[in-house]
Design an enzyme around this catalytic site. Structure first.
Site, mmCIF file in Angstrom:
data_model
loop_
_atom_site.group_PDB
_atom_site.id
_atom_site.type_symbol
_atom_site.label_atom_id
_atom_site.label_comp_id
_atom_site.label_asym_id
_atom_site.label_seq_id
_atom_site.Cartn_x
_atom_site.Cartn_y
_atom_site.Cartn_z
ATOM 1 N N ASN A 1 23.935 47.473 121.111
ATOM 2 C CA ASN A 1 23.619 48.402 122.099
ATOM 3 C C ASN A 1 23.788 50.003 121.582
ATOM 4 O OD1 ASN A 1 22.717 46.718 124.090
ATOM 5 N ND2 ASN A 1 24.961 46.615 124.984
ATOM 6 N N GLU B 1 18.117 44.122 128.135
ATOM 7 C CA GLU B 1 19.240 44.774 129.119
ATOM 8 C C GLU B 1 19.167 46.216 128.866
ATOM 9 O OE1 GLU B 1 22.917 42.608 127.658
ATOM 10 O OE2 GLU B 1 22.303 41.310 128.893
ATOM 11 N N ASP C 1 24.109 32.759 127.668
ATOM 12 C CA ASP C 1 24.721 33.602 126.752
ATOM 13 C C ASP C 1 26.098 33.318 126.750
ATOM 14 O OD1 ASP C 1 25.363 36.168 125.732
ATOM 15 O OD2 ASP C 1 25.567 37.191 127.603
ATOM 16 N N GLU D 1 34.090 36.520 125.115
ATOM 17 C CA GLU D 1 33.665 37.158 126.161
ATOM 18 C C GLU D 1 33.991 36.537 127.490
ATOM 19 O OE1 GLU D 1 29.643 38.793 125.990
ATOM 20 O OE2 GLU D 1 29.755 39.368 128.136
#
Ligand code: GCV
Length: 668
Positions: free
Chosen positions: A192, A276, A355, A383
């Site tokens: 990102n 996203e 994911d 995560e």
């Protein structure tokens, strides 16, 4: 005291091999003495052997085998070049390769042998040759330039602080650590790409990036950057990022010429587009191939590659909509252009279609795509798998992924075969992990999470290694060589993934996790949300129908996998709720009903986590206090987490179904 741990490069004193004659003279053959990698290898061998065995070896470098005409742009040649052999000859130890990197890997092989207290004589009396399994063995950092790390659980970034790049001793030690397990590529910024990171391809950061690239290159590691697809708009002053717009193409041409000149060691870029909220070619009615190819064509003259992520899906879904299936998105967006991606594009594919849940089927793109360079993406940042609080040794999962038969060809059809380039004779391919490091003293938050960093590298380098072999090496090199300690920690690491799975999401359903933070249980947290992540539980049953009666996702696989997943009778239990909506009373292959499986696995998962914590307690006084206390503290938190998961999941499904536990255990 240093402000970070040495992990598996601690080089503590060893008893074995002290009398080994062949370690007194080591010959490095195949690369020039002036090569920085060779210089680093010599230093590593001298200091490592001195610290472990008390003497400094004589090291002779001979460039004899160098293949100056080697074409390093072809994946196959990279593998050939990085292959090494180690052998005792006459009275010395010979480490040979066609490249300096291969020699470095050979040296780390020798140092590992000593650190694990295996006999050098036995290990290398006949020639030991190792050829890396994958051309690209990469770590993806999700580090932001303000020092935060997206999905980071080990402190702040050691690459950035306040929008500046940090270069210090730790940078070099990081390169040593990851090179020692065979990593040869690293992406140093978050996919990102926002704020200051968009300016990485400008003068503001060139000097530091060039220095960083040199440090990595000295350990055979290629530097990659994540790229902001909309740079033309964000930093270029244009009003478009349309990949077919001449102005956009011209801007990138000029930019790339500058970037590759200013950062000579740069190998390429990783791109997250149309995902996203990130911009991408879809905005302009173009395909993912249009976007990737435009950039790839431009970087080609610099030997650059474009790694393009397949994590493209609709994250604004309506939970009422049962037709749109996030699991299909990667396949639907990328398969139609198989064969269109240019030869310096690699598609990077997450291991599962969703994911990084604790259990997912393999992405159907792996085995679907036949004319496209592919890379597997896994996540060692935990995560969804305990955030480096809960112990979750992921190598057994990665072994399963790599061993999965896709039936995409008559032979060599596993995921491992595809990504190592064998199946489709791919030019570029490999494996990447979203990494789990930060500036914590121990690098990975929980010392035991270091096993995933170590293990990912070792497995990427040699996919034939077992989870047990990797765990044992990690423990002996990082914690202790005492056999009893090794046994205890092996017993903790090896079942930890199964344990985590048992107390969290049952039968492949996933996503019962606290939204946004992704730690802790929240059964309905994602149920009425926009992310395409549902369990569809009601009073009769649960699961998502992805069969031909449902979203049809199961049929995206090659036969016989498609038929296997399409029917609950042939679908493996551990994925059955991923593919099917089933009544609580449905009887699994295990002979248990779905609801009884939920209860049993959750009670077992907690009990097993508690047993692991007790086993860890037995190590008090037998290992370094700092390691002991760090993991003890994490175990305390893990047990709180596991108890919540157990009780919330069991209670939720008891209340929904009204079916009691046949063993009468406490449900709330
Ligand atoms: C870097 C998931 C994570 C995001 C991550 C994304 C990705 O959605 O929660 O933090 O963003 O995956 O892989 O790009």
């Amino acid at each position: 005291m240093e402000n970070y741990a040495k992990l598996w490069l601690g080089y503590t004193e060893k008893k074995n091999n002290r009398e080994s004659k062949c370690l007194k003279k080591i010959v490095l053959s195949g690369a020039a003495e002036s090569d920085t990698i060779v210089k680093n290898t010599v230093l590593e061998l001298k200091s490592g052997i001195k610290a472990m065995l008390g003497f400094e070896p004589e090291i002779i470098v001979s460039a004899d085998n160098i293949l100056s005409s080697m074409d390093l742009s072809s994946g196959k040649y990279i593998l050939d070049a990085e292959e090494y052999s180690v052998q005792i000859e006459d009275d010395g130890l010979f480490i040979e390769s066609k490249s300096a990197s291969g020699i470095l890997y050979g040296a780390f092989d020798v140092l590992r042998t000593i650190a694990c207290e295996k006999s050098i004589e036995k290990s290398y009396s006949s020639v030991k040759t190792v050829r890396p399994s994958n051309p690209l063995r990469m770590l993806n950092h999700w580090d932001n330039m303000d020092g935060s790390i997206e999905r980071g659980y080990s402190g702040r970034s050691f690459f950035y602080k306040n929008d500046e790049i940090i270069i210090d001793e730790r940078t070099k030690d990081y390169a040593r650590l990851i090179a020692s397990v065979g990593i040869n590529a690293v992406v140093i910024n978050n996919v990102n790409v926002k704020s200051a990171a968009s300016y990485m391809i400008t003068d503001r950061y060139f000097e530091k990036l060039a220095q960083l690239g040199e440090i990595f290159a000295g350990y055979g590691i290629g530097l990659y950057l994540s790229l902001n697809y909309a740079s033309t708009i964000e930093i270029g002053g244009l009003d478009s990022a349309d990949p077919l717009d001449e102005r956009v193409i011209a801007w990138w041409k000029e930019k790339m010429a500058e970037v590759f000149k200013k950062i000579p060691t740069l190998k390429g870029f990783l791109v997250k587009a149309d995902s996203e909220g990130r911009p991408g070619p879809f905005t302009y009615g173009r395909t993912q191939a249009d976007g990737a190819n435009m950039l790839a064509d431009i970087v080609k003259e610099y030997g650059g590659i474009i790694i393009w992520r397949c994590f493209v899906y609709n994250c604004r879904q309506d939970w009422r909509d049962r037709k749109t299936d996030r699991a299909r998105a990667g396949y639907d967006n990328f398969m139609p252009m198989d064969g269109d991606y240019h030869d310096n594009v690699i598609l990077q594919i997450k291991n599962g279609p969703m994911d990084f849940q604790i259990r997912e089927p393999i992405s159907p793109l792996l085995g679907g795509l036949k004319k496209t360079n592919q890379m597997l993406e896994v996540q060692i940042a935990q995560e969804y798998t305990g955030q480096q609080i809960d112990v979750c040794y992921l190598i057994p999962e990665f072994k399963e992924i790599l061993g999965f038969k896709t039936y995409c060809s008559e032979t060599d059809d596993t995921v491992a075969d595809i990504i190592n380039g064998k199946t489709f004779n791919s030019r570029f391919s490999g494996i990447a992990a979203v990494t789990n490091t930060g500036n914590d003293f121990n690098w990975t938050g929980n010392y035991l999470a270091g096993a995933n960093l170590f293990g990912f590298g070792r497995l990427a380098f040699d996919t034939s290694l077992t989870s047990e072999e990797i765990a044992e090496e990690f423990i002996r090199m990082t914690v202790s060589g005492d056999d009893n300690v090794v046994d205890v920690i092996m017993n903790i690491l090896l079942p930890s993934r199964d344990i985590y799975e048992k107390y969290t999401c049952p039968l492949g359903i996933g996503w019962m996790v606290t939204p946004a933070t992704h730690y802790g249980c929240s059964v309905d947290g994602y149920e009425y949300d926009r992310w395409g992540t549902y369990h569809r539980a009601d009073h009769l049953g649960l699961g998502v129908d992805r069969s031909d009666n449902g979203t049809g996702y199961a049929l995206l696989y090659n036969e016989p996998n498609a038929s296997m997943y399409n029917s609950p009778e042939s679908c493996p239990d551990d994925l059955v709720l991923f593919f099917h909506h089933l009544p609580y009373t449905y009887v699994l292959h295990s002979g248990k009903t779905v609801i009884q499986h939920i209860y049993d696995s959750h009670f077992e998962g907690y009990d097993e986590a508690e047993r692991s914590a007790k086993e860890w307690d037995s190590l008090k006084g037998k290992i370094d206090d700092e390691i002991f206390e760090n993991v003890s503290e994490r175990f305390k938190r893990q047990l709180i987490n596991a108890r919540e998961w157990r009780d919330q999941v069991n209670t939720y499904f008891y209340r929904k179904s009204g079916i009691p536990d046949e063993k009468g255990r406490q449900i709330w």
